[in-house]
Design an enzyme around this catalytic site. Structure first.
Site, PDB file in Angstrom:
ATOM      1  N   LYS A  37      63.978  97.493 120.099  1.00  0.00           N
ATOM      2  CA  LYS A  37      65.141  98.286 119.671  1.00  0.00           C
ATOM      3  C   LYS A  37      65.403  99.372 120.713  1.00  0.00           C
ATOM      4  O   LYS A  37      64.483 100.117 121.074  1.00  0.00           O
ATOM      5  CB  LYS A  37      64.806  98.912 118.324  1.00  0.00           C
ATOM      6  CG  LYS A  37      65.962  99.134 117.401  1.00  0.00           C
ATOM      7  CD  LYS A  37      65.406  99.594 116.057  1.00  0.00           C
ATOM      8  CE  LYS A  37      66.473  99.913 115.082  1.00  0.00           C
ATOM      9  NZ  LYS A  37      65.910 100.572 113.902  1.00  0.00           N
TER      10      LYS A  37
HETATM   11  C1  E4P Z   1      67.779 100.664 110.959  1.00  0.00           C
HETATM   12  O1  E4P Z   1      67.593  99.997 111.927  1.00  0.00           O
HETATM   13  C2  E4P Z   1      67.916 102.127 110.995  1.00  0.00           C
HETATM   14  O2  E4P Z   1      66.818 102.656 111.646  1.00  0.00           O
HETATM   15  C3  E4P Z   1      68.050 102.703 109.616  1.00  0.00           C
HETATM   16  O3  E4P Z   1      68.790 101.814 108.811  1.00  0.00           O
HETATM   17  C4  E4P Z   1      68.585 104.100 109.589  1.00  0.00           C
HETATM   18  O4  E4P Z   1      68.849 104.477 108.264  1.00  0.00           O
HETATM   19  P1  E4P Z   1      69.120 105.993 107.837  1.00  0.00           P
HETATM   20  O5  E4P Z   1      70.433 106.411 108.379  1.00  0.00           O
HETATM   21  O6  E4P Z   1      69.117 105.955 106.341  1.00  0.00           O
HETATM   22  O7  E4P Z   1      67.986 106.797 108.406  1.00  0.00           O
END
Ligand code: E4P
Length: 217
Positions: free
Chosen positions: A83
């Site tokens: 990522k």
């Molecule tokens: C997923 O890849 C993200 O890290 C995650 O969905 C972020 O979510 P949040 O905005 O609730 O922290």
């Protein structure tokens, strides 16, 4: 629509995985910090449970270090998706890792233009953050729609991974739009089972079970 679970909590992953609800896992530095575990160790443990893509995020900001981190993360298991943030350095890293055959999830996407760049850089997944847009009164679901239209217009095979999902309603809306994947915390996935009429109907049935003394076992 594939379900990814957005957590680094092993017990929660195991519980949903046993029900066939986990097509993959996403983590980020905040979720790793919350788990209190070493990133390499906990990511390996997740990859041993789930055969689908497991996203592990780099923590450097420059492209050279991101690439080195990405290569190290990719060695954890064959199902790692590295990522990277949607910055210029992240896009450079995405292109390099994709060319090497590593899955890449480009995260922190907040615009259709960013999603277009990620697809051009060979991303396997683009992660538009619905909830964080909703938080600032911008319709997050509209972004998912726009990216779906753009990717379909040009046949990009980058998968739309709807992220920052905060409610069960977000899940069904993403499915209607045609997101390829939605990643959600375990609590949101479980909340999809809830309906007030199910609870009411069941209470009625149970009252009649009691009244009539119905027994099966
Ligand atoms: C997923 O890849 C993200 O890290 C995650 O969905 C972020 O979510 P949040 O905005 O609730 O922290």
């Amino acid at each position: 629509m594939k379900f990814f679970v957005d957590t680094a909590e092993i017990d929660a992953i195991k519980e949903l995985h046993a029900l066939g609800m986990v097509d993959g896992v996403t983590t980020n530095p905040s979720l790793i910090a919350k788990s209190g575990r070493d990133i390499l160790e906990v990511t390996k443990e997740i990859c041993d449970i789930v055969s689908g893509p497991v996203s592990a995020e780099v923590v450097a900001l420059d492209a050279d270090t991101m690439l080195a981190e990405g290569r190290k993360l990719a060695k954890i298991a064959d199902n790692i998706a590295v990522k990277v943030p949607l910055t210029w350095a992240g896009l450079q890293t995405c292109k390099a890792l994709s060319d090497e055959g590593t899955m890449v999830n480009v995260t922190l996407c907040f615009s259709a233009n960013q999603a277009l760049l990620a697809a051009k850089a060979g991303a396997t997944f683009i992660s538009p953050f619905i909830g964080r847009l909703d938080d600032i009164n911008i319709d997050g679901l509209e972004l998912i729609e726009d990216i779906r239209t753009i990717y379909d217009n040009y046949g990009f095979d980058t998968q739309i991974l709807a992220a920052s999902i905060r409610s069960a309603n977000h899940m069904s809306e993403c499915a209607k739009i045609g997101a390829d994947v939605a990643t959600a915390p375990p609590g949101v996935i479980k909340a999809m089972a809830n309906h007030v009429l199910t609870d009411k109907g069941l209470a009625g049935f149970m009252a009649d079970v009691e009244k009539a003394g119905i027994k099966i076992l």
